[in-house]
Design an enzyme around this catalytic site. Structure first.
Site, mmCIF file in Angstrom:
data_model
loop_
_atom_site.group_PDB
_atom_site.id
_atom_site.type_symbol
_atom_site.label_atom_id
_atom_site.label_comp_id
_atom_site.label_asym_id
_atom_site.label_seq_id
_atom_site.Cartn_x
_atom_site.Cartn_y
_atom_site.Cartn_z
ATOM 1 C CE LYS A 51 -3.809 -2.496 2.113
ATOM 2 N NZ LYS A 51 -4.537 -2.911 3.333
ATOM 3 C CD GLN A 95 -3.655 -4.500 6.494
ATOM 4 O OE1 GLN A 95 -3.715 -3.491 5.806
ATOM 5 N NE2 GLN A 95 -4.094 -5.663 6.050
ATOM 6 C CG ASP A 118 -9.832 -0.334 4.849
ATOM 7 O OD1 ASP A 118 -9.542 -0.869 3.774
ATOM 8 O OD2 ASP A 118 -9.114 -0.384 5.871
HETATM 9 N N1 GUN Z 1 -7.086 -6.988 6.203
HETATM 10 C C1 GUN Z 1 -7.404 -7.793 5.178
HETATM 11 N N2 GUN Z 1 -7.971 -7.069 4.189
HETATM 12 C C2 GUN Z 1 -7.997 -5.784 4.614
HETATM 13 C C3 GUN Z 1 -8.447 -4.569 4.030
HETATM 14 O O1 GUN Z 1 -8.962 -4.514 2.916
HETATM 15 N N3 GUN Z 1 -8.281 -3.452 4.787
HETATM 16 C C4 GUN Z 1 -7.731 -3.488 6.022
HETATM 17 N N4 GUN Z 1 -7.629 -2.350 6.683
HETATM 18 N N5 GUN Z 1 -7.303 -4.596 6.589
HETATM 19 C C5 GUN Z 1 -7.433 -5.739 5.879
#
Ligand code: GUN
Length: 283
Positions: A51, A95, A118
């Site tokens: 990211k 996350q 998100d």
């Molecule tokens: N953990 C697994 N997929 C995601 C996601 O799309 N966003 C976040 N913040 N954590 C995750």
């Protein structure tokens, strides 16, 4: 059979964003994303690194907050409140998963809905289910973009989603329904799973079990979207038995290189959207 090239679609989306970001910068807006990670889960670290890398490549300002897994819920909430008030930050991503002593819902609800790139905040979840404009969760949104890129008909098609998570299954159902699909959501307690799957024109597999979807479960000519990322003997495999199914599916996503790259592209897209909403509403 056609392989859906998620890398290619993600690159197309990111190229467009990068051009847009150049113009936004001329107008005085640098989109900014804060990435928060608690602990050192290797998979989470890998996602967060990708990211950050994507942000750098596109010219999105990013700041990373690596927190020890002993951090208290209160301290994490305090950081989120600080980021909510920070003008250079338009998107906040925490996350998941979080350590057990932290209430994930509380953390998600603490993120300002305008910065919730998100799309996990209840307000944005509600907007997705009501068909209103708002930040949409990256993975399901990426799936819609993949289908649209390949001009795959969604309207009226029986779409079977395997998995009912808040991150993928439930919002994917809402977005596909909004595109006029007939949606069935299946999960671990579903009876007659094979019979239901066999009637699907589009399958979205998001159950987190390596190669769970077998050839016998798929109708000839179905579109198969594999959201799974499972590590088996140091190799990444999806929730779908790709090799067996690729010859009967009309379209299929590989793992890696299918849905995965789209999640990051849509996170970048959401960050740019969020930055525009905040900057131009305020100016
Ligand atoms: N953990 C697994 N997929 C995601 C996601 O799309 N966003 C976040 N913040 N954590 C995750």
């Amino acid at each position: 059979m056609k392989i859906i090239d998620g890398n290619k679609v993600a690159i197309t989306i990111k190229e467009k964003l990068s051009e847009e970001i150049i113009i936004l910068k001329e107008q005085g807006l640098i989109p900014g994303l804060a990435v928060v990670i608690v602990g050192k889960n290797p998979a989470s670290l890998a996602y967060v690194n990708s990211k950050e890398k994507a942000c750098k490549k596109l010219g999105i300002y990013s700041e990373r907050h690596d927190l020890d897994d002993s951090i208290s819920e209160e301290e994490l909430l305090h950081l989120i409140h600080q980021l909510n008030g920070k003008e250079s930050i338009h998107g906040i991503l925490v996350q998941l998963p979080l350590p057990k002593h932290i209430d994930t819902s509380k953390v998600i609800e603490a993120i300002h809905p305008k910065k919730d790139v998100d799309g996990f905040h209840p307000l944005n979840v509600g907007k997705v289910f009501s068909g209103m404009e708002g930040l949409k969760p990256c993975t399901p949104y990426g799936i819609i973009k993949l289908l649209e890129f390949y001009s795959i008909d969604i309207s009226g098609k029986h779409t079977v989603i395997l998995g009912r998570s808040n991150i993928v299954g439930k919002p994917a159902a809402a977005l596909l329904l909004q595109k006029n699909a007939t949606v069935t959501v299946c999960h671990s307690k579903t009876e007659g799973l094979t019979e239901i799957l066999k009637t699907a024109d589009i399958v979205v597999a998001a159950i987190g079990q390596a190669m769970f979807v077998k050839k016998e479960m798929i109708k000839e000519g179905a579109v198969v979207i594999d959201v799974g990322i499972n590590r088996v003997d140091d190799r990444l495999v999806g929730d779908v038995d790709f090799e067996a199914i690729k010859d009967i599916a009309s379209y299929i996503t590989p793992v890696p290189g299918g849905v995965g790259p789209m999640t990051i592209a849509m996170l970048m897209y959401n960050t740019v959207q969020a930055s525009k909403n905040q900057f131009f509403d305020a100016n």
